[in-house]
Enzyme design. Sequence first.
Site, mmCIF file in Angstrom:
data_model
loop_
_atom_site.group_PDB
_atom_site.id
_atom_site.type_symbol
_atom_site.label_atom_id
_atom_site.label_comp_id
_atom_site.label_asym_id
_atom_site.label_seq_id
_atom_site.Cartn_x
_atom_site.Cartn_y
_atom_site.Cartn_z
ATOM 1 N N LYS A 1 -2.709 6.735 -8.630
ATOM 2 C CA LYS A 1 -2.124 5.589 -7.929
ATOM 3 C C LYS A 1 -1.767 4.523 -8.968
ATOM 4 O O LYS A 1 -2.573 4.207 -9.841
ATOM 5 C CB LYS A 1 -3.152 5.055 -6.917
ATOM 6 N N GLU B 1 -10.112 2.974 13.359
ATOM 7 C CA GLU B 1 -10.392 1.834 14.238
ATOM 8 C C GLU B 1 -11.073 2.260 15.534
ATOM 9 O O GLU B 1 -11.971 1.563 16.019
ATOM 10 C CB GLU B 1 -9.091 1.074 14.550
ATOM 11 N N ARG C 1 -5.156 0.473 18.257
ATOM 12 C CA ARG C 1 -5.675 1.835 18.248
ATOM 13 C C ARG C 1 -6.955 1.979 19.079
ATOM 14 O O ARG C 1 -7.270 3.056 19.543
ATOM 15 C CB ARG C 1 -6.001 2.251 16.803
HETATM 16 C C1 LIG Z 1 -4.199 2.302 11.571
HETATM 17 C C2 LIG Z 1 -4.089 1.608 10.242
HETATM 18 N N1 LIG Z 1 -5.163 0.970 9.734
HETATM 19 C C3 LIG Z 1 -5.060 0.345 8.528
HETATM 20 C C4 LIG Z 1 -3.894 0.356 7.815
HETATM 21 C C5 LIG Z 1 -3.771 -0.416 6.522
HETATM 22 N N2 LIG Z 1 -3.483 0.449 5.373
HETATM 23 C C6 LIG Z 1 -2.247 0.590 4.885
HETATM 24 S S1 LIG Z 1 -2.159 1.642 3.602
HETATM 25 C C7 LIG Z 1 -3.807 1.930 3.665
HETATM 26 C C8 LIG Z 1 -4.432 2.857 2.675
HETATM 27 C C9 LIG Z 1 -3.775 4.178 2.680
HETATM 28 O O1 LIG Z 1 -4.358 5.000 1.713
HETATM 29 P P1 LIG Z 1 -3.695 6.390 1.369
HETATM 30 O O2 LIG Z 1 -3.244 7.063 2.596
HETATM 31 O O3 LIG Z 1 -4.657 7.133 0.507
HETATM 32 O O4 LIG Z 1 -2.400 6.016 0.548
HETATM 33 P P2 LIG Z 1 -2.283 5.434 -0.954
HETATM 34 O O5 LIG Z 1 -1.834 4.023 -0.800
HETATM 35 O O6 LIG Z 1 -3.621 5.542 -1.626
HETATM 36 O O7 LIG Z 1 -1.273 6.271 -1.609
HETATM 37 C C10 LIG Z 1 -4.410 1.188 4.692
HETATM 38 C C11 LIG Z 1 -5.840 1.172 4.996
HETATM 39 C C12 LIG Z 1 -2.799 1.024 8.417
HETATM 40 N N3 LIG Z 1 -1.597 1.040 7.832
HETATM 41 N N4 LIG Z 1 -2.928 1.636 9.599
#
Ligand SMILES: Cc1ncc(C[n+]2csc(CCOP(=O)(O)OP(=O)(O)O)c2C)c(N)n1
Length: 620
Positions: free
Chosen positions: A283, A367, A395
């Site tokens: 990342k 959630e 959610r």
């Molecule tokens: C239902 C929900 N909860 C929280 C989020 C906030 N959020 C956005 S990106 C993320 C992390 C995603 O991690 P990953 O899928 O591993 O992607 P990366 O950014 O590490 O490539 C979170 C918690 C969201 N988008 N949707």
Amino acid sequence: MQKYPILDKINTPEDVKRLDAAALPELCAEVREFLIEHVSKTGGHLASNLGVVEITVGAHRVFSAPQDCIMFDVGHQCYVHKMLTGRQERFDTLRRFEGMSGFLRPAESPYDCFVSGHASNSISAALGMARAKRLLQEEGRVVCVIGDGALTGGMAYEALNDAGQSGEPLIIIFNDNEMSIGKSVGALADRLSRIRLKPRYFKLKAKTKTLLQRCPQGQHVISGISAIKNRLKSTVLKETLFELMGFRYLGPADGNDIQNVCTLLQEAKNLNEPVVIHLKTVKGKGYLRSEQNPDEYHGVSAFDVVAGQVKSKDQRSFSTVFGDQLCAFAENDPHLCAITAAMADGTGLSEFGKRFPQRFFDVGIAEEHAVTMASGMASRGARPVCALYSTFLQRGYDQLLHDVAIAGNHVVFAIDRAGLVGADGQTHQGVFDVPFLLTVPGMTLYAPASYAELESALQQAVYHTAGPVAVRYPRGGEGRYTDNTFDRPFAVLRHGSDVTLISYGIMINQALSAAEKLANHGISARVIKLNCLSNFDLSTVLASINETGRAVILEDSIQAGALGEKIAAAAAQQGCRAHIKLLNLKNRFIPEGTVDQLYSAYEIDSDAVVRCVLEQKDGR
Ligand SMILES: Cc1ncc(C[n+]2csc(CCOP(=O)(O)OP(=O)(O)O)c2C)c(N)n1
């Protein structure tokens, strides 16, 4: 000299296919440079996009969008996809008002096959598209990219369970960077790190390959080795979760090596069954600061590329006030617990997590689980405070109704980012919570407007309210209103005789400004601020509306089921003859922009209130 000699010539995915394979690493390097240059100006999800450059280039090289559907979970990492599908010129408008969305948006491009923004929906959507394609005998494959963070969400497992036995030739690219926004949490993250670290497997793999290369027919064997390799891997590693669920599993492999990615994607494409490709990526790759601090560069505001992001540490916001207050409670209350769904930093709970690790629960992007888990804790005497963004609490609506409210368990919901949030756009605006919370029997809903009020509201919610209770507060900081009237369900902030302006939360600042502007028009406005939005006796508010004969109810919410409709209905039932106007976001989705731009464009700012009152006066 051209800045991006290869990228400049890429207008459609077909152009990626036409490139010589040897040019792909250079294309990836240019894509990274472009990302850093543009996202540092507009802000956005930098680190996640830097990590998926090869995956995205590879996907567009091996597959043929839009006939093949390429879906990104959450969609915050879709910038490279947008660059390769004819939208490079729009990057100056990324996440801006009337600009390009920072997520997949089908209305924006035929290459954006499905809406994204909320995590963990991609496998379900992809499986649905694959099934529809088969039923309608439509050409094309479906590929989805999902991160290890998004794979902590329950919906992803429901979809895996269905997809694994479906036989649909769905391809899931599992982008494993060990990070959600912060470090990935949970048993899967733990298990995956063991897969990566399993030295016996990797040693055995390397040895087998060397041995085979020495044999006369070795190359043939290597080409057909995939099946043996998978069996070998299973023996050593036991079966992966994906294999247990019926998927063909390829990897783990380096997802930042473009040749590697293309080879595996091609292999998956040739298989006519559900496949998971497990790719390890870094990342933030390509910009040292974000590689070293991927959590800080997950989502950034505009910054100087050389100096890096400068974060003013002491900046207070509703989130930090919440976090501080919760730490203060926890010092004296051993029953108090804090729960977050992968948003420890965003909700202001990082410090709580450090100071009270035994009573801090980051459940992952889950959630629904957070809500029910909190209720389980409450049912046995703990005091859980569940901090979620308004948009993500959507959610957990059924869990709130079924698992919390029916038993009347005392769970406190700290609802951050309530109201308009700005640049994240329609998938993230917190404009549904008031209506849906008001439908829950027994729910108490507080709406503080200042830091002092947030502290009082939390005190009230945690220690003096029974049953489910929510405190909603906005993104960012307080406005001109900094008082505290939380000892009453509502307060008259300004006296006046011509019209009553009613509002709550951060919108009270617009109402107060409107009252001042109306005074310049010779109109005397009374301003009533509601502190508690549920279970209170509206008769005094209605009496005030009756007195002035006219009222405007201002909210940063969609209209259906929000407070304006509730007050108007109560007024009608009680025979109140005053003229009531509702100023809110109506029933529509609100796109990206700054919050102030959106207030103005969607007519809920102080000027809109003034216009509304003047029209009312003219009898319109
Ligand atoms: C239902 C929900 N909860 C929280 C989020 C906030 N959020 C956005 S990106 C993320 C992390 C995603 O991690 P990953 O899928 O591993 O992607 P990366 O950014 O590490 O490539 C979170 C918690 C969201 N988008 N949707």
